[in-house]
Scaffold this motif. Structure first.
Motif, PDB file in Angstrom:
ATOM      1  N   LYS A  49      -5.453  16.421 -43.363  1.00 45.31           N
ATOM      2  CA  LYS A  49      -5.086  15.707 -42.144  1.00 45.31           C
ATOM      3  C   LYS A  49      -4.191  16.598 -41.280  1.00 45.31           C
ATOM      4  CE  LYS A  49      -6.627  11.401 -41.691  1.00 45.31           C
ATOM      5  NZ  LYS A  49      -7.275  10.937 -40.433  1.00 45.31           N
ATOM      6  N   ILE A 153     -10.370  18.479 -31.187  1.00 39.08           N
ATOM      7  CA  ILE A 153      -9.500  17.621 -31.992  1.00 39.08           C
ATOM      8  C   ILE A 153     -10.183  16.275 -32.248  1.00 39.08           C
ATOM      9  CG2 ILE A 153      -7.286  16.420 -32.073  1.00 39.08           C
ATOM     10  CD1 ILE A 153      -6.142  18.662 -30.338  1.00 39.08           C
ATOM     11  N   LYS A 154     -10.274  15.912 -33.513  1.00 41.91           N
ATOM     12  CA  LYS A 154     -10.897  14.639 -33.890  1.00 41.91           C
ATOM     13  C   LYS A 154      -9.820  13.650 -34.347  1.00 41.91           C
ATOM     14  CE  LYS A 154     -14.870  16.513 -33.024  1.00 41.91           C
ATOM     15  NZ  LYS A 154     -15.571  16.200 -31.761  1.00 41.91           N
ATOM     16  N   SER A 155      -9.889  13.241 -35.604  1.00 43.58           N
ATOM     17  CA  SER A 155      -8.981  12.225 -36.134  1.00 43.58           C
ATOM     18  C   SER A 155      -7.684  12.867 -36.622  1.00 43.58           C
ATOM     19  CB  SER A 155      -9.659  11.465 -37.269  1.00 43.58           C
ATOM     20  OG  SER A 155      -8.776  10.513 -37.830  1.00 43.58           O
ATOM     21  N   LEU A 156      -6.559  12.449 -36.061  1.00 38.91           N
ATOM     22  CA  LEU A 156      -5.249  12.924 -36.475  1.00 38.91           C
ATOM     23  C   LEU A 156      -4.546  11.871 -37.326  1.00 38.91           C
ATOM     24  CD1 LEU A 156      -3.993  14.461 -33.090  1.00 38.91           C
ATOM     25  CD2 LEU A 156      -5.088  15.655 -35.004  1.00 38.91           C
ATOM     26  N   ASP A 159      -0.686   7.541 -35.670  1.00 34.45           N
ATOM     27  CA  ASP A 159      -1.127   7.204 -34.315  1.00 34.45           C
ATOM     28  C   ASP A 159      -1.091   8.418 -33.398  1.00 34.45           C
ATOM     29  OD1 ASP A 159       1.600   7.510 -34.272  1.00 34.45           O
ATOM     30  OD2 ASP A 159       2.004   5.759 -33.021  1.00 34.45           O
ATOM     31  N   HIS A 160      -1.265   9.618 -33.975  1.00 32.77           N
ATOM     32  CA  HIS A 160      -1.108  10.841 -33.187  1.00 32.77           C
ATOM     33  C   HIS A 160      -2.210  11.049 -32.159  1.00 32.77           C
ATOM     34  CE1 HIS A 160       2.011  12.978 -35.975  1.00 32.77           C
ATOM     35  NE2 HIS A 160       2.305  11.712 -35.725  1.00 32.77           N
ATOM     36  N   ASN A 161      -3.400  10.478 -32.376  1.00 24.29           N
ATOM     37  CA  ASN A 161      -4.422  10.524 -31.323  1.00 24.29           C
ATOM     38  C   ASN A 161      -3.959   9.745 -30.097  1.00 24.29           C
ATOM     39  OD1 ASN A 161      -6.378  10.755 -33.984  1.00 24.29           O
ATOM     40  ND2 ASN A 161      -7.189  11.864 -32.217  1.00 24.29           N
ATOM     41  N   LEU A 164      -1.290  11.855 -28.351  1.00 19.40           N
ATOM     42  CA  LEU A 164      -1.920  12.967 -27.634  1.00 19.40           C
ATOM     43  C   LEU A 164      -2.583  12.493 -26.346  1.00 19.40           C
ATOM     44  CD1 LEU A 164      -3.009  15.834 -27.264  1.00 19.40           C
ATOM     45  CD2 LEU A 164      -4.814  15.285 -28.925  1.00 19.40           C
ATOM     46  N   ASN A 165      -3.338  11.415 -26.423  1.00 17.83           N
ATOM     47  CA  ASN A 165      -4.035  10.893 -25.240  1.00 17.83           C
ATOM     48  C   ASN A 165      -3.053  10.426 -24.175  1.00 17.83           C
ATOM     49  OD1 ASN A 165      -6.546  11.393 -26.391  1.00 17.83           O
ATOM     50  ND2 ASN A 165      -6.720   9.344 -27.265  1.00 17.83           N
TER      51      ASN A 165
END
Length: 258
Positions: A49, A153-156, A159-161, A164-165
């Motif tokens: 991860k 970048i896919k699944s982090l 809740d880091h996706n 990032l968004n």
């Protein structure tokens, strides 16, 4: 015992003495290289991860000082352009079981009442850095630290996706009234390179003539007589930022959007 494992043990055993409880920070570090927007990520120890660089706030420091300290440890840089952009407080955002299991895989027993395994509210910062100046460095709970292309970048973790968004959304919003580029580009760059940076962040194409007219109209650029060599088409001039006018634009803002 490895130095990294010892650091993790110290963090788990003594962290509650030195850090504020339930408050953390996560940093989205943006760089720009070969016309790609890059993000600095950490690979979690003994897990497949990846996540954003982050850390905790010492009891004697401000949140801003904590973010600068964390980023210096991860990048080796001082005086980073840093912007606080959001607070992430969903009660379910912290996956305590994953954190405990990650530590146990390294041979460290962590009880569920350990401060590290509790709920954390995270303050989000984004940073803009010059790619070539960064020396990516892992921390006590990671095995690797490296740049990723934003599009790959896919699944982090956790809740880091979402973080990032939200950082990218905020950066795009800030482009409407703040100059961007001084900390992302080399000292000298061409107009096409600057335009590509804006297009990459915004995720859309910009008209070349309109972009050049608008960006030069801000008065924050200096054109050099030197041209880029080794290009197929007409060699573009080099530009650099006028640092004083750039700082003034950051404080006073710019008119219009993209």
């Amino acid at each position: 015992m490895s130095e990294q494992k010892q650091s993790l043990m110290n963090l788990l055993e003594t962290g509650a003495t030195y850090y504020l409880s339930h408050i953390s920070l996560d940093c989205v570090v943006f760089g720009f290289h070969e016309n790609q927007l890059k993000v600095l990520l950490l690979k979690m120890k003994d897990r497949d991860k990846w996540g954003l660089p982050g850390g905790f706030v010492r009891k004697e420091e401000s949140v801003e000082l904590a973010a600068n300290r964390v980023l210096k440890e991860r990048t080796g840089l001082d005086n980073i352009f840093l912007q606080q952009f959001h607070v992430f407080s969903d009660p379910d955002r912290s996956n305590n079981k994953d954190l405990i299991e990650s530590a146990r895989k390294t041979g460290i027993e962590v009880t569920e009442d350990n401060w590290f395994a509790q709920r954390f509210i995270s303050i989000g910062f984004y940073a803009l850095v010059e790619f070539s100046q960064v020396k990516p460095t892992a921390d006590a709970i990671s095995d690797d630290c490296t740049w990723w292309d934003l599009q790959e970048i896919k699944s982090l973790m956790l809740d880091h996706n979402l973080i990032l968004n939200k950082a990218l959304e905020t950066l795009r919003l800030h482009l409407n009234y703040q100059p961007i580029g001084y900390t992302l580009l080399p000292d000298k760059f061409t107009m096409p390179e600057l335009q590509k940076l804006y297009e990459t962040i915004l995720g859309k194409k910009l008209d070349r003539r309109n972009f050049q007219r608008k960006i030069t109209g801000y008065g924050i650029l200096k054109r050099w007589e030197e041209r880029r060599s080794g290009v197929a088409h007409k060699a573009p001039y080099f530009y650099s930022f006028d640092t004083e006018k750039y700082k003034q634009a950051l404080q006073e803002g710019l008119d219009g959007g993209w």
